[in-house]
Design an enzyme around this catalytic site. Structure first.
Site, PDB file in Angstrom:
ATOM      1  N   ARG A 239      -6.753  -3.350   5.221  1.00  0.00           N
ATOM      2  CA  ARG A 239      -5.309  -3.316   4.999  1.00  0.00           C
ATOM      3  C   ARG A 239      -4.899  -4.598   4.273  1.00  0.00           C
ATOM      4  NH1 ARG A 239      -5.291   1.347   5.631  1.00  0.00           N
ATOM      5  NH2 ARG A 239      -4.008   2.645   7.004  1.00  0.00           N
ATOM      6  N   GLU A 268       1.735  -2.482  -0.325  1.00  0.00           N
ATOM      7  CA  GLU A 268       1.746  -1.082   0.100  1.00  0.00           C
ATOM      8  C   GLU A 268       1.887  -0.912   1.608  1.00  0.00           C
ATOM      9  OE1 GLU A 268      -1.902   1.052  -0.628  1.00  0.00           O
ATOM     10  OE2 GLU A 268      -3.103  -0.759  -0.349  1.00  0.00           O
ATOM     11  N   HIS A 295      -7.028   1.562  -3.578  1.00  0.00           N
ATOM     12  CA  HIS A 295      -7.068   2.170  -2.243  1.00  0.00           C
ATOM     13  C   HIS A 295      -7.862   3.474  -2.246  1.00  0.00           C
ATOM     14  CE1 HIS A 295      -4.821   1.775   1.778  1.00  0.00           C
ATOM     15  NE2 HIS A 295      -5.929   2.461   1.967  1.00  0.00           N
TER      16      HIS A 295
END
Length: 343
Positions: A239, A268, A295
């Site tokens: 993350r 994000e 991602h």
């Protein structure tokens, strides 16, 4: 005839996913690659019974209050920091995730990021495409994995999968995770568990394999980086907000870090109000020693199809009155508690 339930999918889905849901419900799917913004998702879900959610969505108490018919959120992901699980429970809404299908592809990508960063693969590719190839030159020297010390921060399913894949690279493996049991480590004889500070100080590569929580946000910051070995490389397939990207850019500029590779970015992490709106431009400059992917940690076609189908089946389970697979909450307990308090 009973009204068919309505299910909303906020991003494009595989035909198999849509067909499965349409067997039991009316399905509304976003057909475009551009995700629907928060307000549009909320508007579409005002009369929805189920929601097939993705990384791009933000589900909070305000969203749930505006969607009184919603009974289940089937999240096509593993980390659910963008969804308020407590608010879902309080609203009587099931929240399900896909706990295991993302592990292997994410671990594979982590290895790819490490090799690309250390061996200057992206920089070499860019050089040939921009300037052509004129034979060997004494440039693009980097760092391999053989003989390196690799520190894995977080030793859950993804962390262990990364370690398993690194076992054949002849590197020394360190891991940090406060929740790992001694019994588990007996099955990982090639990995040495250590403290966070020790791992940071000794590792040539540091790989993050943590969920994003209030405690792990910016676990890599200016203080952490200052304690790293000079020239260490940082890899983040997890993350974005685990890392203070500005601090990383500063460290690369002064030579403390040799490079940064990531598949996820601070901008994000929708649930964080004060997140940056873009990646630090110093990190995206063509000369920066960085390797970035958009991602795609779970971006293997067959895996993504199975992730969607798993989330879809969980939605249908709830609508049929069954306990869903991958549930991270149980709104029945909240309902029972409310009933007991009202007596």
């Amino acid at each position: 005839m009973a009204e068919r339930p309505k299910i909303v999918a906020t991003n494009p889905v595989f035909p198999e996913t849509k067909a499965l849901l349409e067997e039991q419900a009316t399905v509304v799917v976003n057909p475009a690659l551009e995700p629907w913004p928060y307000e549009k998702v909320r508007q579409r879900c005002r009369d929805a019974d189920g929601l097939l959610a993705f990384m791009t969505d933000r589900i909070d108490a305000g969203f749930l209050a505006a969607c009184p018919r919603l009974r289940v959120i089937g999240a096509a992901l593993k980390g659910f920091d963008n969804i308020d699980a407590e608010a879902a429970t309080n609203a009587g809404v099931w929240l399900t995730i896909v706990p295991d299908l993302l592990t292997v592809p994410t671990a594979e990508l982590a290895i790819g990021l490490m090799l690309s960063l250390g061996r200057n693969i992206v920089a070499g590719d860019r050089s040939i495409k921009q300037h052509g190839f004129h034979g060997w030159r004494a440039e693009f020297y980097g760092a391999g994995l053989a003989g390196a010390t690799v520190g894995i921060v977080g030793f859950g399913l993804v962390g262990r999968a990364i370690a398993e894949r690194l076992a054949g690279f002849q590197c020394r493996l360190l891991a940090y995770d406060q929740s790992v049991s001694p019994a588990l480590m007996k099955s990982q004889p090639h990995v040495t568990m250590t403290g966070f500070e020790d791992l940071v100080a000794k590792s040539d590569y540091i790989v993050l394999a943590l969920p994003l929580t209030a405690d792990t946000r910016h676990i890599v910051n200016s203080k952490t980086i200052a304690a790293m070995k000079p020239g260490a490389r940082l890899v983040n397939p997890a993350r974005g907000s685990l890392v203070d990207e500005g601090a990383v850019a500063d460290a690369i500029a002064r030579g403390q870090l040799s490079g940064y590779a990531a598949d996820a970015f601070e901008c994000e992490d929708w649930a964080i109000v004060d997140r940056p709106t873009r990646i630090d431009p110093r990190l995206t400059a063509s000369s920066a020693p960085t390797v970035f992917t958009p991602h795609i940690g779970s971006g293997v076609t067959e895996v993504r199809r199975e992730i969607e189908l798993s989330a879809a089946r969980s939605i249908l389970d709830v609508l049929a009155g069954r306990i869903p697979f991958g549930a991270v909450n149980d709104p029945r307990k909240q309902f029972a508690h409310a009933q007991s308090r009202s007596r």
